[in-house]
Design an enzyme around this catalytic site. Structure first.
Site, short mmCIF file in Angstrom:
data_model
loop_
_atom_site.label_atom_id
_atom_site.label_comp_id
_atom_site.label_asym_id
_atom_site.label_seq_id
_atom_site.Cartn_x
_atom_site.Cartn_y
_atom_site.Cartn_z
N ASN A 9 0.87 -1.17 0.00
CA ASN A 9 0.00 0.00 0.00
C ASN A 9 0.91 1.22 0.00
O ASN A 9 1.51 1.56 1.02
CB ASN A 9 -0.90 -0.03 1.25
CG ASN A 9 -1.75 1.21 1.38
OD1 ASN A 9 -1.78 2.05 0.46
ND2 ASN A 9 -2.45 1.35 2.50
N TRP A 10 1.01 1.86 -1.17
CA TRP A 10 1.94 2.98 -1.29
C TRP A 10 1.38 4.25 -0.66
O TRP A 10 2.07 5.27 -0.59
CB TRP A 10 2.29 3.22 -2.77
CG TRP A 10 3.03 2.07 -3.41
CD1 TRP A 10 3.35 0.87 -2.81
CD2 TRP A 10 3.54 1.99 -4.74
NE1 TRP A 10 4.03 0.07 -3.70
CE2 TRP A 10 4.16 0.73 -4.89
CE3 TRP A 10 3.53 2.87 -5.83
CZ2 TRP A 10 4.77 0.33 -6.09
CZ3 TRP A 10 4.14 2.47 -7.02
CH2 TRP A 10 4.76 1.21 -7.14
N LYS A 11 0.13 4.23 -0.28
CA LYS A 11 -0.53 5.40 0.33
C LYS A 11 -0.29 6.64 -0.55
O LYS A 11 -0.27 6.52 -1.76
CB LYS A 11 -0.05 5.58 1.77
CG LYS A 11 -0.22 4.29 2.59
CD LYS A 11 -0.02 4.46 4.07
CE LYS A 11 -0.22 3.11 4.77
NZ LYS A 11 -0.15 3.20 6.22
N HIS A 96 -9.62 1.29 5.07
CA HIS A 96 -8.33 1.51 5.76
C HIS A 96 -8.53 2.48 6.93
O HIS A 96 -9.31 3.42 6.83
CB HIS A 96 -7.30 2.06 4.78
CG HIS A 96 -5.91 1.96 5.31
ND1 HIS A 96 -5.41 2.86 6.23
CD2 HIS A 96 -4.94 1.05 5.10
CE1 HIS A 96 -4.18 2.50 6.54
NE2 HIS A 96 -3.86 1.41 5.87
N GLU A 98 -6.82 4.83 7.92
CA GLU A 98 -6.55 6.24 7.59
C GLU A 98 -7.77 6.88 6.92
O GLU A 98 -8.04 8.06 7.12
CB GLU A 98 -5.29 6.34 6.71
CG GLU A 98 -4.04 6.06 7.55
CD GLU A 98 -2.89 5.41 6.79
OE1 GLU A 98 -2.90 5.40 5.55
OE2 GLU A 98 -1.97 4.90 7.47
N GLU A 168 -5.39 -4.97 10.52
CA GLU A 168 -4.38 -3.94 10.74
C GLU A 168 -4.66 -3.24 12.06
O GLU A 168 -5.44 -2.28 12.10
CB GLU A 168 -4.43 -2.91 9.61
CG GLU A 168 -4.13 -3.46 8.23
CD GLU A 168 -3.53 -2.39 7.30
OE1 GLU A 168 -2.55 -2.72 6.64
OE2 GLU A 168 -4.01 -1.25 7.27
N GLY A 174 2.58 2.22 10.95
CA GLY A 174 3.55 3.31 10.83
C GLY A 174 4.23 3.66 12.15
O GLY A 174 4.86 4.69 12.26
N SER A 214 3.43 -2.21 10.34
CA SER A 214 4.88 -2.29 10.53
C SER A 214 5.48 -3.63 10.13
O SER A 214 6.39 -4.13 10.81
CB SER A 214 5.24 -1.93 11.98
OG SER A 214 4.90 -0.58 12.25
N GLY A 235 2.91 -1.17 4.29
CA GLY A 235 2.93 0.27 3.98
C GLY A 235 4.35 0.73 3.71
O GLY A 235 4.92 0.48 2.65
N GLY A 236 4.95 1.35 4.71
CA GLY A 236 6.28 1.97 4.57
C GLY A 236 7.31 1.10 3.87
O GLY A 236 8.02 1.57 2.97
P1 13P Z 1 3.03 0.37 7.74
O1 13P Z 1 3.55 -0.92 7.12
O2 13P Z 1 3.77 1.58 7.28
O3 13P Z 1 2.91 0.25 9.22
O4 13P Z 1 1.53 0.57 7.17
C1 13P Z 1 0.64 -0.48 7.25
C2 13P Z 1 -0.57 -0.13 6.48
O5 13P Z 1 -1.32 0.75 6.85
C3 13P Z 1 -0.83 -0.89 5.24
O6 13P Z 1 -2.11 -0.61 4.74
#
Ligand code: 13P
Length: 255
Positions: A9-11, A96, A98, A168, A174, A214, A235-236
């Protein structure tokens, strides 16, 4: 046997050019090491088309990070299922945390989106998970159960066959704090139990439940060793080809 999925997920990261370079590096890297998992990248809308061209012919699939439930019309700023399908998206991340937090998406909104996605033929990656406060208050199961049932209201049986769930925990996103493999596995089992009430046993066994929060090359193997964990939503660490490839390669080949 469920085929694992490793999804990035590149956000809200990567310009078109950067997205192209990242996708290229992932495709190149995957050529060198064959993988047992399904690999999915979810770039921002603006980079979908560029990434689509680059992953063509590879075993990387495309996913979007959101959609709107209407098929067309006066909905300024929104993107319809059909627009995403014609760009080659197979997956779409929905619910999600977010989006729930910054864009006020509640279970009802998520439900409308999941329904539209399933109707259009997507595999939705439905995200659910509790906050730190909820976990510490012993409410994890109640929250996860409410989110799952809310998002899947009116959907049952065969309709759930392409569904993917991502557990999640918000406190792990994050933050560098990962749920322990045992903590994640426990919630994954609970989620599968809930699913078996919505569709028959066989189908509920086929739904992939990913862990997100994470996930890094350093902890991926321990997480993926749990039979309840069918892959990761990253994510990251998916923004860097080398670390994403390491995570993908944390899964044993064939089995
Ligand atoms: P991180 O891997 O950066 O914690 O993000 C997880 C995430 O929200 C994937 O959708």
């Amino acid at each position: 046997m469920r085929q694992p999925i490793i999804a990035g997920n590149w956000k809200m990261n990567k310009t078109n050019q950067e997205a192209r370079e990242l996708a290229q590096a992932i495709v190149q890297g995957l050529k060198a090491d064959s993988t047992f998992s399904e690999v999915v990248v979810c770039p921002p809308f603006t980079a979908l088309e560029s990434v689509k061209d680059i992953i063509e012919g590879s075993n990387v699939e495309l996913g979007a990070q959101n959609l709107f439930w209407e098929s067309q019309g006066a909905y300024t700023g929104e993107i319809s299922p059909k627009m995403l399908l014609t760009l080659g998206c197979k997956y779409v991340i929905l619910g999600h945390s977010e989006r729930r937090r910054y864009f006020f998406e509640d279970d009802q909104i998520v439900n409308r989106k999941v329904k539209a996605a399933i109707e259009a033929g997507f595999s939705p990656i439905l995200c659910i998970g509790e906050s730190l406060e909820e976990r510490e208050g012993g409410k994890t199961r109640a929250v996860v159960s409410r989110q799952l049932q809310g998002a899947l209201e009116g959907l049952e049986g065969e309709k759930l066959k392409n569904l993917v769930i991502a557990y999640e925990p918000i406190w792990a996103i994050g933050t560098g704090k990962t749920a322990t493999p045992e903590q994640a596995a426990e919630v994954h089992s609970f989620i599968r139990g809930l699913l078996s009430q919505l569709c028959d046993e066989e189908l509920s066994e086929e739904v992939r439940i990913l862990y997100g929060g994470s996930v890094k090359p350093e902890n991926a193997t321990d997480l993926f060793c749990q039979p309840q964990i069918d892959g990761g939503l990253v994510g990251g660490a998916s923004l860097d080809a080398e670390s994403f490839l390491k995570i993908i390669n944390s899964y044993p080949i064939g089995d």
